[in-house]
Write an enzyme that holds these catalytic residues in place. Sequence first.
Site, short mmCIF file in Angstrom:
data_model
loop_
_atom_site.label_atom_id
_atom_site.label_comp_id
_atom_site.label_asym_id
_atom_site.label_seq_id
_atom_site.Cartn_x
_atom_site.Cartn_y
_atom_site.Cartn_z
CG ASP A 46 -1.93 -1.07 1.24
OD1 ASP A 46 -2.34 -1.49 0.14
OD2 ASP A 46 -2.35 -1.49 2.34
CE1 TYR A 74 4.09 -6.19 4.73
CE2 TYR A 74 3.64 -8.44 5.42
CZ TYR A 74 3.63 -7.46 4.44
OH TYR A 74 3.17 -7.76 3.18
CG ASP A 88 -3.82 3.39 6.60
OD1 ASP A 88 -4.35 4.52 6.62
OD2 ASP A 88 -3.73 2.73 5.55
NE ARG A 180 -4.35 -1.45 4.89
CZ ARG A 180 -5.32 -1.17 4.01
NH1 ARG A 180 -6.16 -0.18 4.27
NH2 ARG A 180 -5.45 -1.88 2.92
#
Length: 302
Positions: A46, A74, A88, A180
């Site tokens: 993203d 991540y 987010d 997310r």
Amino acid sequence: MKHNKGNDINGWVVVDKPRGMGSTDVVRKLKFFLKPKKIGHAGTLDPFATGVLPVALGEATKLLPFVTDGAKEYEFILQFGAETDTDDADGQIISQTDKVPNQSEIEKVIPCFKGKIVQVPPAYSAIKINGQRAYDLARKGIEVEIPPREVEIYDLKLLEMLPENRARLKVCCSKGTYVRTLGKDIALKTGSKGYLQELRRIKCGNFDLKQKILLENLEKVVYGENLKEFLLPMETFLCDITVIAVSEADAAKLKMGQALSPKAFDIQKSVSEDGVAVCQGKLIAVVRIDNRRIAPVRVFNL
């Protein structure tokens, strides 16, 4: 994936994608800088996220599915106490709570998210609903029902508690995982609300931040000798896939689309799997292997 009559470059570039730029924007810049014949990227990030974005050049584009299907790692900062419409920090706050979990409360719920779990992807995602991207519909105010999906969390840990009701976590997960959503669900499980303040991919398949190049540094590179400084060989991905050494005669057969007998290669599998055939250290083809034959799937033109 894009094709043109550009430079004959084969290999990988690992870009440290900056925040605010889409993955396709990065590919567009590399295409302009390097002018390869073919180019594509693995594992879309993203615009909000940063970190490892493997970009394949030339014949390496034939290997993209292996990288895309691989595990991802991540690190992310989870902000507790509020929820946004995008899950987010780029979104608008839509609800808040005074409940903020402590370290022990977060660690208590983490085991609930390990293994195979079911996620409902966020409304602001690239998933297609009736031919349209979910984020396009969401921006128009159209409510859509996104079906849940099963993903796998291989590892999840709390790295540290941070000031201002935040925590830093690390996750290793399968493709298709929305971090997310994971962050939001962790917060909800503690009785709070949350959204991702930062998201950084540190590994994608076999590619990690040690191999990265900053996008601004790419702008200084002119095609030529400098290319060797950041271009990774096609073989970089090989440690997670079956490799078969073939003779020159067998290599010629594969390049003509002919299958090989697995008997000479001690193949003991009844379920098919993908692999690569190599002759004298040179990649020949992506192959499908089972107990009946070794069939070429994609042949390399090197």
